[in-house]
Each structure stands twice: as C-alpha cells, then as structure tokens.
Design a protein around this motif. Sequence first.
Motif, mmCIF file in Angstrom:
data_model
loop_
_atom_site.group_PDB
_atom_site.id
_atom_site.type_symbol
_atom_site.label_atom_id
_atom_site.label_comp_id
_atom_site.label_asym_id
_atom_site.label_seq_id
_atom_site.Cartn_x
_atom_site.Cartn_y
_atom_site.Cartn_z
ATOM 1 N N VAL A 55 0.851 -1.194 0.000
ATOM 2 C CA VAL A 55 0.000 0.000 0.000
ATOM 3 C C VAL A 55 0.889 1.247 0.000
ATOM 4 C CG1 VAL A 55 -1.666 1.333 1.376
ATOM 5 C CG2 VAL A 55 -1.994 -1.119 1.050
ATOM 6 N N LEU A 56 1.919 1.237 0.818
ATOM 7 C CA LEU A 56 2.858 2.359 0.877
ATOM 8 C C LEU A 56 3.587 2.540 -0.455
ATOM 9 C CD1 LEU A 56 4.322 4.517 2.633
ATOM 10 C CD2 LEU A 56 5.976 2.732 3.200
ATOM 11 N N LEU A 57 4.083 1.450 -1.041
ATOM 12 C CA LEU A 57 4.827 1.531 -2.293
ATOM 13 C C LEU A 57 3.946 1.930 -3.476
ATOM 14 C CD1 LEU A 57 7.232 -1.509 -1.942
ATOM 15 C CD2 LEU A 57 7.798 0.924 -1.806
ATOM 16 N N ASN A 58 2.639 1.707 -3.360
ATOM 17 C CA ASN A 58 1.720 2.143 -4.408
ATOM 18 C C ASN A 58 1.348 3.612 -4.268
ATOM 19 O OD1 ASN A 58 0.718 0.044 -6.430
ATOM 20 N ND2 ASN A 58 0.850 -1.100 -4.528
ATOM 21 N N GLY A 59 1.916 4.290 -3.269
ATOM 22 C CA GLY A 59 1.751 5.739 -3.160
ATOM 23 C C GLY A 59 0.665 6.199 -2.212
ATOM 24 N N TYR A 60 0.277 5.362 -1.259
ATOM 25 C CA TYR A 60 -0.761 5.741 -0.295
ATOM 26 C C TYR A 60 -0.159 5.831 1.097
ATOM 27 C CZ TYR A 60 -3.883 4.826 -4.121
ATOM 28 O OH TYR A 60 -4.503 4.872 -5.343
ATOM 29 N N GLY A 61 -0.047 7.051 1.600
ATOM 30 C CA GLY A 61 0.480 7.281 2.942
ATOM 31 C C GLY A 61 1.984 7.425 2.967
ATOM 32 N N THR A 62 2.482 7.542 4.188
ATOM 33 C CA THR A 62 3.912 7.720 4.428
ATOM 34 C C THR A 62 4.385 6.633 5.392
ATOM 35 O OG1 THR A 62 3.495 9.143 6.327
ATOM 36 C CG2 THR A 62 3.679 10.229 4.165
#
Length: 178
Positions: free
Chosen positions: A116-123
């Motif tokens: 999820v993080l690597l797909n650009g959602y959140g930090t």
Amino acid sequence: MTPTLLLPDSLSLTPEGSALVAEIEVYLATLPVQARTVAPLICTYGSTVQRWNAGFPLPRLSVLDRLAHRPARPVAVSVADHLRLTSRYLAEFGWVQGQLWDSAGRVCLLGAQAAVLLNGYGTPYTVSRARNQVMEVLHATGRPVASPDAFNDASGTRQADVHHLLDRASARALSLGI
C-alpha cells in the motif's frame, strides 16, 4: 393490458440521432483509461468487482516530479484508511504466512502494508501509526504477541482473522480521529 411506451420520433435512431451517438463516443474517448477499462460489473459471487484502491485518487506525477525523476508525492491517507486499504489489498492479492510475499503475489500483513505504501498511499509514519493501532487491538483482545507479524504467522491464524483485526484497528483509529 400492459401499457406500451411510445417514443417520440426525436428519440429514434435516425441519421440525426446518430450524431448524438458520435458525440457520446467522443466524450467517452476523453475519459482516463481506468474509466474506460472493460471489466465485469458483477463477479461470480454477486458482488461488485472493485480494485483494492477504489475510491482513492491515484498518485499523480507533477511537472517537478518529472523533471527531478522522482516518484509522485504520496496520496495522503489517514491511519484508518491505510488499514482499510491494507485489508482490501490482502483480499485482492491473497494472504500468505511465514514470508513477506510469495511467487503467486500473495502477501502477509506486513507485505500488504508495504505494498500500500509503495503504491503511493500514505507515508512511513502512517504505516508506523497503523501498526501501533493493530498492536493496541491485539493486546486489548487478549493476544499479547510481540508484533503483528507474529500474529500473522501464528499457526491458528486465518486470513479472516487478519481482516477482522484490520477492521477493528481501523475502527479504533477512526474513533481516535487518526
């Protein structure tokens, strides 16, 4: 006697009406590719098929991102949203125990959060806070494990247990306003 619906001549498909069809086709061609992707509307189980990130905007490269050859700025999501996205990612790609991911693309709890993080959602900070919420729920429900990954890899854990845990953690984060 059943009533019949009579259409006015202006609604019939005539050469003049085909101009409307052409106008609609031009409009549809201007939509983004994701909106034009042909996919089944109903899955075999009767529910609507959706991507794991449905309802969230896609990360978009800005002009500065392109010039600097860097990834797009991440989409800001709350901790509760990150946990929901993690559960949806697991549901779409599958769940695995004992490894971060396997050759079939299935992931564990940590692997789903990383995806999820690597797909650009959140930090990374969002992920850390989400893992804290998962740990709070684990301890509050009488499962004192060292980490969410230990719970994921426990022999008695099922995929439904992981989804239930993420749902409760998301509800907790939402109640806290994070």
